[in-house]
Design a protein around this motif. Sequence first.
Motif, mmCIF file in Angstrom:
data_model
loop_
_atom_site.group_PDB
_atom_site.id
_atom_site.type_symbol
_atom_site.label_atom_id
_atom_site.label_comp_id
_atom_site.label_asym_id
_atom_site.label_seq_id
_atom_site.Cartn_x
_atom_site.Cartn_y
_atom_site.Cartn_z
ATOM 1 N N VAL A 35 8.680 -8.918 -2.610
ATOM 2 C CA VAL A 35 8.457 -9.453 -1.274
ATOM 3 C C VAL A 35 9.804 -9.955 -0.752
ATOM 4 O O VAL A 35 10.483 -10.730 -1.421
ATOM 5 C CB VAL A 35 7.422 -10.597 -1.294
ATOM 6 N N PRO A 36 10.229 -9.491 0.423
ATOM 7 C CA PRO A 36 11.531 -9.900 0.953
ATOM 8 C C PRO A 36 11.628 -11.412 1.141
ATOM 9 O O PRO A 36 10.633 -12.076 1.440
ATOM 10 C CB PRO A 36 11.606 -9.183 2.302
ATOM 11 N N SER A 37 12.809 -11.926 0.995
ATOM 12 C CA SER A 37 13.059 -13.349 1.184
ATOM 13 C C SER A 37 12.665 -13.766 2.601
ATOM 14 O O SER A 37 12.969 -13.073 3.566
ATOM 15 C CB SER A 37 14.540 -13.630 0.943
ATOM 16 N N GLY A 38 11.961 -14.867 2.711
ATOM 17 C CA GLY A 38 11.530 -15.356 4.008
ATOM 18 C C GLY A 38 10.234 -14.734 4.497
ATOM 19 O O GLY A 38 9.756 -15.067 5.575
ATOM 20 N N CYS A 39 9.648 -13.830 3.716
ATOM 21 C CA CYS A 39 8.399 -13.179 4.090
ATOM 22 C C CYS A 39 7.305 -13.600 3.109
ATOM 23 O O CYS A 39 7.592 -14.025 2.004
ATOM 24 C CB CYS A 39 8.551 -11.657 4.055
ATOM 25 N N GLU A 40 6.065 -13.441 3.522
ATOM 26 C CA GLU A 40 4.963 -13.822 2.669
ATOM 27 C C GLU A 40 3.913 -12.720 2.639
ATOM 28 O O GLU A 40 3.515 -12.203 3.685
ATOM 29 C CB GLU A 40 4.335 -15.118 3.169
ATOM 30 N N ALA A 41 3.491 -12.374 1.440
ATOM 31 C CA ALA A 41 2.465 -11.351 1.269
ATOM 32 C C ALA A 41 1.086 -11.986 1.335
ATOM 33 O O ALA A 41 0.873 -13.060 0.781
ATOM 34 C CB ALA A 41 2.657 -10.639 -0.057
ATOM 35 N N SER A 43 -1.519 -10.246 0.188
ATOM 36 C CA SER A 43 -2.072 -9.736 -1.062
ATOM 37 C C SER A 43 -1.027 -8.796 -1.648
ATOM 38 O O SER A 43 0.039 -8.626 -1.070
ATOM 39 C CB SER A 43 -3.388 -8.989 -0.814
ATOM 40 N N GLU A 44 -1.351 -8.178 -2.775
ATOM 41 C CA GLU A 44 -0.434 -7.196 -3.356
ATOM 42 C C GLU A 44 -0.332 -5.937 -2.507
ATOM 43 O O GLU A 44 0.498 -5.086 -2.759
ATOM 44 C CB GLU A 44 -0.902 -6.791 -4.756
ATOM 45 N N TYR A 45 -1.206 -5.827 -1.498
ATOM 46 C CA TYR A 45 -1.292 -4.620 -0.686
ATOM 47 C C TYR A 45 -1.021 -4.870 0.795
ATOM 48 O O TYR A 45 -1.263 -3.991 1.624
ATOM 49 C CB TYR A 45 -2.692 -3.993 -0.833
ATOM 50 N N GLU A 46 -0.522 -6.061 1.128
ATOM 51 C CA GLU A 46 -0.344 -6.373 2.545
ATOM 52 C C GLU A 46 0.756 -7.406 2.756
ATOM 53 O O GLU A 46 0.763 -8.468 2.152
ATOM 54 C CB GLU A 46 -1.653 -6.924 3.111
ATOM 55 N N LEU A 47 1.657 -7.052 3.647
ATOM 56 C CA LEU A 47 2.748 -7.936 4.061
ATOM 57 C C LEU A 47 2.608 -8.122 5.560
ATOM 58 O O LEU A 47 2.612 -7.152 6.316
ATOM 59 C CB LEU A 47 4.091 -7.282 3.715
ATOM 60 N N GLN A 48 2.443 -9.355 6.008
ATOM 61 C CA GLN A 48 2.194 -9.635 7.422
ATOM 62 C C GLN A 48 3.396 -10.270 8.092
ATOM 63 O O GLN A 48 4.008 -11.169 7.533
ATOM 64 C CB GLN A 48 1.010 -10.594 7.571
ATOM 65 N N ALA A 49 3.705 -9.827 9.287
ATOM 66 C CA ALA A 49 4.701 -10.442 10.169
ATOM 67 C C ALA A 49 5.997 -10.797 9.452
ATOM 68 O O ALA A 49 6.461 -11.919 9.506
ATOM 69 C CB ALA A 49 4.110 -11.676 10.846
ATOM 70 N N CYS A 50 6.578 -9.835 8.805
ATOM 71 C CA CYS A 50 7.851 -10.015 8.112
ATOM 72 C C CYS A 50 8.950 -9.443 9.009
ATOM 73 O O CYS A 50 9.077 -8.219 9.124
ATOM 74 C CB CYS A 50 7.814 -9.312 6.762
ATOM 75 N N ASN A 51 9.681 -10.311 9.666
ATOM 76 C CA ASN A 51 10.715 -9.886 10.618
ATOM 77 C C ASN A 51 10.148 -8.959 11.686
ATOM 78 O O ASN A 51 10.763 -7.970 12.072
ATOM 79 C CB ASN A 51 11.886 -9.216 9.893
#
Length: 147
Positions: A35-41, A43-51
Amino acid sequence: MKNIFTFVLLLATLSFYGQDKKISFLNLVGNNIQVPSGCEAKSEYELQACNGTSIKWDYYSDDMLSAVFDATITAFAESNSAKSEVTFTSFGSQLKGFKFKTGTTYQYFLRGTIKDQPLMINLGTHKDIAKTDDLDGFLSLFFDEAS
């Protein structure tokens, strides 16, 4: 005294296990992606609003993938007329789908098979991904090529 000790131990255990665990890695068909720094997952299958970018994938059987993908594209196309075909490569596997432009964002729906697992990827971003060079930042961790 024994009951008090047991009660305190029970509360400590519940508070430890009741905490939300921060997800450090995403799992795309066994491929672990940090998971990129400053981002939050979510779940293991979803990354929301990352940059400004969100990505999510779901696993299906072959039959279900076709039905769900077609229904998704049909429903999305009813309210969005700007649709174009796209092809991405992820972990050596070709994923085909469609790109929709909605206001200032782009929505990508991709389907394919990675490591014998049929899946659909939903990608939302402010970036118009037209070629491989457009896959910068953490998107290059998911995709090898785009066209």
